[in-house]
Design an enzyme around this catalytic site. Structure first.
Site, short mmCIF file in Angstrom:
data_model
loop_
_atom_site.label_atom_id
_atom_site.label_comp_id
_atom_site.label_asym_id
_atom_site.label_seq_id
_atom_site.Cartn_x
_atom_site.Cartn_y
_atom_site.Cartn_z
N GLU A 139 23.37 17.70 93.17
CA GLU A 139 23.67 19.13 93.12
C GLU A 139 24.79 19.48 94.09
O GLU A 139 24.93 18.85 95.15
CB GLU A 139 22.41 19.93 93.45
CG GLU A 139 21.34 19.76 92.37
CD GLU A 139 20.04 20.48 92.66
OE1 GLU A 139 19.31 20.74 91.70
OE2 GLU A 139 19.73 20.78 93.82
N CYS A 185 20.22 26.15 102.07
CA CYS A 185 20.18 24.96 102.89
C CYS A 185 18.80 24.30 102.87
O CYS A 185 17.79 24.96 103.06
CB CYS A 185 20.50 25.40 104.31
SG CYS A 185 21.37 24.15 105.16
N CYS A 194 18.48 10.76 99.51
CA CYS A 194 18.96 10.62 100.88
C CYS A 194 18.30 9.44 101.56
O CYS A 194 17.14 9.12 101.29
CB CYS A 194 18.69 11.89 101.68
SG CYS A 194 19.46 11.83 103.32
N CYS A 242 14.32 13.88 106.95
CA CYS A 242 14.09 15.15 107.62
C CYS A 242 12.93 15.88 106.94
O CYS A 242 12.97 16.09 105.73
CB CYS A 242 15.35 16.01 107.59
SG CYS A 242 16.78 15.13 108.22
N CYS A 262 29.76 23.26 98.92
CA CYS A 262 28.83 22.39 99.64
C CYS A 262 28.58 21.21 98.71
O CYS A 262 28.01 21.38 97.63
CB CYS A 262 27.56 23.16 99.95
SG CYS A 262 26.29 22.13 100.72
N CYS A 274 13.39 19.13 104.66
CA CYS A 274 14.43 19.12 103.63
C CYS A 274 13.89 18.60 102.29
O CYS A 274 13.28 17.54 102.24
CB CYS A 274 15.59 18.25 104.12
SG CYS A 274 16.79 17.89 102.85
S1 SF4 Z 1 18.74 17.27 105.88
FE1 SF4 Z 1 18.07 16.30 103.96
S2 SF4 Z 1 19.94 15.58 102.99
FE2 SF4 Z 1 20.44 16.00 105.15
S3 SF4 Z 1 20.11 14.03 106.21
FE3 SF4 Z 1 18.16 15.14 106.36
S4 SF4 Z 1 16.99 14.40 104.57
FE4 SF4 Z 1 19.12 13.87 104.21
#
Ligand code: SF4
Length: 346
Positions: free
Chosen positions: A94, A339, A114, A118, A107, A121
């Site tokens: 995306e 975000c 990923c 995190c 963005c 996220c």
């Molecule tokens: S915020 Fe999400 S996309 Fe960004 S590094 Fe952390 S897990 Fe990966």
């Protein structure tokens, strides 16, 4: 469907020149083809009108031209546009267009899924499938530029690498995409309008400094207390704040450019006086600015936006210490484009 022929857009200009030389043609044909592929963005070999028919047929026999395809597009009531982009192998990432009065920002994603974890996220819940190629990153920018012109009557002004993926875990391809975005044969954008946002990979921050990059660097900090940061971003056990600090000092020493710290304040996690003081201390290491980002919960779990009083406490303290601070309101919440929300729901 994956083609067995190689994607011609994976070749550098030098490789294209060498290809033409190897088939007994003039190397400058490589420059012409490069311009068709990047500046003019053609999708078919037959559109390369200054290349002979025989040469085009030869190219077609050996290569394909892969382009991303905007599979679905959602428009938010605040003007934000989210693209679900289909790659040549069917995977989806995306990217988002964020318009404000002063700028229109793309963005973009750098990985499918990923590599990092995190906790706040949505992307972290998708397994990392693969890195994006430079052309797949470049094409996201081109698609958003076209949408910016179509829906907002102005070209794209800025790019942030803050979509899906950790850009510094796809270092080579991200830098190659930026080279094309900034080159005259590509989009000719100034690197000053580009920000690479990392969750903080110390070794790669040092490499950026060594490589003399000209774009901006942002770091998702979220806490300057080691134990809290590990709770939010478990990979921080390996990429410690001590190493991060050292890499940022190295960055500043080599580039003389300040860093932006992205920071979300969560209820019951980093909304304490101790957390604010730790951030102030961290901000003293090198010249920086703090960008407080409004959070959009991805579920009913532990990560919920802190009340405004907690955010005000951060702002007041940072201002007292003369540390520049901005607050970024969330955009595109109604289409899950804000975000931390990118998760290929479609
Ligand atoms: S915020 Fe999400 S996309 Fe960004 S590094 Fe952390 S897990 Fe990966």
């Amino acid at each position: 469907m994956t083609s067995e022929k190689k994607d011609i857009r994976s070749l550098s200009k030098e490789e294209l020149r060498a290809f033409f030389e190897s088939i007994g043609d003039k190397p400058f044909r490589g420059n012409q083809v490069y311009e068709w592929l990047w500046n003019k963005g053609i999708h078919k070999f037959e559109d390369m009108t200054n290349i002979s028919k025989e040469t085009r047929a030869h190219l077609e026999a050996h290569y394909v031209i892969n382009h991303i395809k905007v599979d679905s597009l959602q428009r938010s009531s605040d003007g934000t546009v989210k693209n679900a982009v289909k790659l040549h192998d069917g995977l989806i990432v995306e990217s988002v267009l964020i318009p404000t009065k002063k700028r229109t920002t793309a963005c973009v994603s750098s990985q499918v899924g990923c590599s990092l974890d995190c906790k706040f996220c949505a992307t972290s819940r998708l397994k990392r499938m693969r890195n994006l190629n430079p052309d797949e990153i470049y094409d996201q920018v081109v698609a958003i530029d076209q949408e910016s012109r179509l829906y907002h009557d102005k070209p794209l002004s800025n790019i942030v690498f803050m979509g899906m993926g950790e850009p510094l875990m796809n270092y080579k391809n991200v830098l190659e995409s930026i080279e094309k975005i900034t080159s005259e044969e590509g989009l000719g954008m100034s690197p000053k309008r580009i920000t690479v946002s990392t969750s903080g990979v110390p070794k790669m921050i040092k490499k950026l400094a060594d490589d003399g990059v000209k774009f901006h660097l942002a770091v998702s900090l979220h806490s300057a207390i080691q134990a809290t940061r590990e709770q939010i971003m478990p990979f921080a056990k390996s990429f410690t704040l001590t190493d991060l600090k050292e890499s940022l000092e190295y960055w500043y020493e080599k580039t003389n450019r300040k860093v932006t710290y992205e920071y979300i304040v969560w209820d019951g996690i980093n909304d304490t006086t101790e957390a604010i003081e730790a951030l102030v201390t961290f901000c003293k290491y090198i010249p920086c600015k703090v960008n407080i980002i409004e959070y959009n919960p991805i579920d009913d779990g532990e990560f919920q936006q802190a009340p405004n009083t907690a955010i005000d406490a951060y702002i007041n303290t940072l201002e007292r210490y003369k540390i520049p601070v901005t607050v970024r309101r969330s955009r595109g919440k109604d289409i899950d484009a804000a975000c931390g929300q990118l998760a290929n729901k479609s």
